[in-house]
Design a protein around this motif. Structure first.
Motif, mmCIF file in Angstrom:
data_model
loop_
_atom_site.group_PDB
_atom_site.id
_atom_site.type_symbol
_atom_site.label_atom_id
_atom_site.label_comp_id
_atom_site.label_asym_id
_atom_site.label_seq_id
_atom_site.Cartn_x
_atom_site.Cartn_y
_atom_site.Cartn_z
ATOM 1 N N ARG A 69 0.831 -1.200 0.000
ATOM 2 C CA ARG A 69 0.000 0.000 0.000
ATOM 3 C C ARG A 69 0.869 1.255 0.000
ATOM 4 N N LEU A 70 1.914 1.269 0.800
ATOM 5 C CA LEU A 70 2.797 2.431 0.836
ATOM 6 C C LEU A 70 3.482 2.647 -0.507
ATOM 7 N N ALA A 71 3.885 1.560 -1.139
ATOM 8 C CA ALA A 71 4.535 1.673 -2.445
ATOM 9 C C ALA A 71 3.583 2.289 -3.464
ATOM 10 N N GLU A 72 2.315 1.895 -3.402
ATOM 11 C CA GLU A 72 1.322 2.446 -4.318
ATOM 12 C C GLU A 72 1.096 3.935 -4.068
ATOM 13 N N LEU A 73 1.330 4.376 -2.837
ATOM 14 C CA LEU A 73 1.179 5.789 -2.496
ATOM 15 C C LEU A 73 2.446 6.594 -2.772
ATOM 16 N N GLY A 74 3.495 5.926 -3.242
ATOM 17 C CA GLY A 74 4.718 6.628 -3.619
ATOM 18 C C GLY A 74 5.771 6.717 -2.544
ATOM 19 N N PHE A 75 5.640 5.925 -1.474
ATOM 20 C CA PHE A 75 6.605 5.986 -0.388
ATOM 21 C C PHE A 75 7.798 5.068 -0.652
ATOM 22 N N VAL A 76 8.891 5.355 0.029
ATOM 23 C CA VAL A 76 10.065 4.497 0.005
ATOM 24 C C VAL A 76 9.742 3.223 0.771
ATOM 25 N N THR A 77 10.022 2.066 0.187
ATOM 26 C CA THR A 77 9.774 0.795 0.858
ATOM 27 C C THR A 77 11.023 -0.076 0.796
ATOM 28 N N PRO A 78 11.158 -1.054 1.701
ATOM 29 C CA PRO A 78 12.370 -1.880 1.744
ATOM 30 C C PRO A 78 12.649 -2.640 0.454
ATOM 31 N N ASP A 79 11.614 -2.950 -0.328
ATOM 32 C CA ASP A 79 11.804 -3.739 -1.543
ATOM 33 C C ASP A 79 12.148 -2.890 -2.764
ATOM 34 N N ASP A 80 12.051 -1.568 -2.632
ATOM 35 C CA ASP A 80 12.400 -0.710 -3.765
ATOM 36 C C ASP A 80 13.885 -0.810 -4.073
ATOM 37 N N ILE A 81 14.222 -0.773 -5.351
ATOM 38 C CA ILE A 81 15.624 -0.828 -5.760
ATOM 39 C C ILE A 81 15.884 0.267 -6.794
ATOM 40 N N ASN A 82 16.719 1.228 -6.410
ATOM 41 C CA ASN A 82 17.181 2.263 -7.329
ATOM 42 C C ASN A 82 16.054 3.028 -8.029
ATOM 43 N N THR A 83 14.943 3.263 -7.339
ATOM 44 C CA THR A 83 13.900 4.102 -7.916
ATOM 45 C C THR A 83 14.267 5.569 -7.734
ATOM 46 N N GLN A 84 13.591 6.429 -8.455
ATOM 47 C CA GLN A 84 13.885 7.855 -8.367
ATOM 48 C C GLN A 84 13.617 8.384 -6.962
ATOM 49 N N THR A 85 12.518 7.906 -6.335
ATOM 50 C CA THR A 85 12.198 8.367 -4.987
ATOM 51 C C THR A 85 13.298 8.005 -4.000
ATOM 52 N N ILE A 86 13.829 6.798 -4.115
ATOM 53 C CA ILE A 86 14.912 6.382 -3.229
ATOM 54 C C ILE A 86 16.117 7.295 -3.384
ATOM 55 N N GLU A 87 16.491 7.587 -4.621
ATOM 56 C CA GLU A 87 17.652 8.432 -4.868
ATOM 57 C C GLU A 87 17.423 9.845 -4.341
ATOM 58 N N GLU A 88 16.216 10.348 -4.510
ATOM 59 C CA GLU A 88 15.910 11.688 -4.023
ATOM 60 C C GLU A 88 16.045 11.771 -2.503
ATOM 61 N N TYR A 89 15.527 10.756 -1.818
ATOM 62 C CA TYR A 89 15.604 10.798 -0.363
ATOM 63 C C TYR A 89 16.997 10.450 0.157
ATOM 64 N N ARG A 90 17.783 9.775 -0.632
ATOM 65 C CA ARG A 90 19.185 9.618 -0.268
ATOM 66 C C ARG A 90 19.878 10.977 -0.265
ATOM 67 N N ASN A 91 19.567 11.795 -1.262
ATOM 68 C CA ASN A 91 20.145 13.135 -1.318
ATOM 69 C C ASN A 91 19.655 14.011 -0.173
ATOM 70 N N ILE A 92 18.371 13.860 0.165
ATOM 71 C CA ILE A 92 17.801 14.690 1.227
ATOM 72 C C ILE A 92 18.336 14.294 2.595
ATOM 73 N N LYS A 93 18.463 12.977 2.834
ATOM 74 C CA LYS A 93 18.865 12.537 4.174
ATOM 75 C C LYS A 93 20.353 12.690 4.429
ATOM 76 N N ARG A 94 21.153 12.751 3.367
ATOM 77 C CA ARG A 94 22.608 12.740 3.554
ATOM 78 C C ARG A 94 23.097 13.856 4.479
ATOM 79 N N PRO A 95 22.720 15.125 4.252
ATOM 80 C CA PRO A 95 23.178 16.169 5.179
ATOM 81 C C PRO A 95 22.596 16.030 6.575
#
Length: 301
Positions: A69-95
């Motif tokens: 359900r979370l994946a369908e809503l566009g959230f980061v989930t443990p099973d996601d691999i290299n999606t755009q959302t994951i990369e975006e939040y990697r950039n956001i969380k890094r600092p």
């Protein structure tokens, strides 16, 4: 001109990154109104949650998050691999992670406490808070406590599928309640959640109480290797957000691209003057923006 103002102006000229673009700005003003350390300890934070006395949280208290359900809503989930959302939040969380645990944490008080807020409702602060928590908890060596502090319009529990449960308000109101009573473990290792709790006509007073200050101090000093993320009310819609901002070391200000007025953003920034670090995330953006848009520096008041 502040770096946020420059970023807003530059965004108008260059367009916006698909879905989310980020502009990071670091404030130099330190918060001098800090509560003193407390002697009484809240239950120890281990693994997925808190220990109540000497017993671990039982499996019956674990919240089963519906990842599909979370994946369908566009959230980061443990099973996601290299999606755009994951990369975006990697950039956001890094600092944020660097400020909390790296060399950048020096000089930042309560650097592991992060408040996610916005100027007005609907800009995506809860979406950002949950995704940040999931993204950070997805790292093997990080634990995250996600606290729904938007007590007037709580959304974290509803989004994660958490049933009605005592939360932050009950803890602040009841003198004999343990913090462990409101912490919920989840089926994601490293992620625990504190619901907002019941609605209360004196919620602002409770959030600005000495007990809340002591809790923030304890979460920061007793558990410096854990990230605590607060989903806060919008700064211009309620007074609670400004109150909570004084208790944390970092603030993420979510801005709806092409919608939120610059005057509103700058009014929100002025309310965050006591905060050590203020980061801005442009949400719901359209089009493409090159990496030169990402900025991280100081702003002047």
């Amino acid at each position: 001109m502040s770096i946020i103002e420059k970023a807003l102006n530059k965004a108008k000229d260059q367009g916006r990154e698909a879905n989310i673009a980020t502009d990071f700005s670091r404030a130099t003003i330190r918060n001098t109104d800090r509560p003193r350390p407390i002697s009484q300890a809240i239950p120890a934070f281990t693994g997925n949650g808190y220990e109540k006395n000497t017993n671990d949280i039982s499996p019956s208290e674990v919240v089963e998050i519906d990842w599909q359900r979370l994946a369908e809503l566009g959230f980061v989930t443990p099973d996601d691999i290299n999606t755009q959302t994951i990369e975006e939040y990697r950039n956001i969380k890094r600092p944020l992670v660097s400020n909390a645990f790296g060399k950048s944490s020096l000089g930042i008080e309560r650097s592991n406490l992060v408040l996610v807020t916005s100027s007005v409702p609907g800009e995506g602060k809860t979406f950002t808070a949950i995704n940040l928590a999931l993204s950070i908890a997805n790292e093997r060596d990080k634990n995250v406590l996600l606290i729904d502090a938007d007590v007037a319009r709580p959304s974290v529990s509803k989004t994660l599928g958490i049933k009605s449960s005592p939360g932050l308000i009950e803890y602040l109101e009841a003198p004999d309640m343990d913090f462990s009573d409101i912490v919920l473990a989840t089926n994601m290792p490293g992620l625990s959640v504190v619901p907002a709790g019941k609605k209360h006509k004196y919620s602002t007073e409770l959030l600005s109480s000495n007990k809340m200050s002591l809790l923030a101090q304890e979460l920061s000093t007793r558990y410096p290797n854990r990230m605590v993320i607060f989903d806060s009310p919008p700064l211009l819609a309620a007074t609670q957000g400004e109150v909570l901002a004084k208790l944390v070391g970092q603030v993420v200000l979510v801005i709806e691209a092409e919608s939120t007025l610059q005057s509103m953003v700058m009014e929100s920034v002025s309310k965050l003057a006591p905060c050590d670090v203020v980061l801005a995330v442009f949400n719901k953006s359209q089009g493409h923006m090159d990496g030169s848009y990402y900025a991280y520096g100081q702003y002047a008041h």
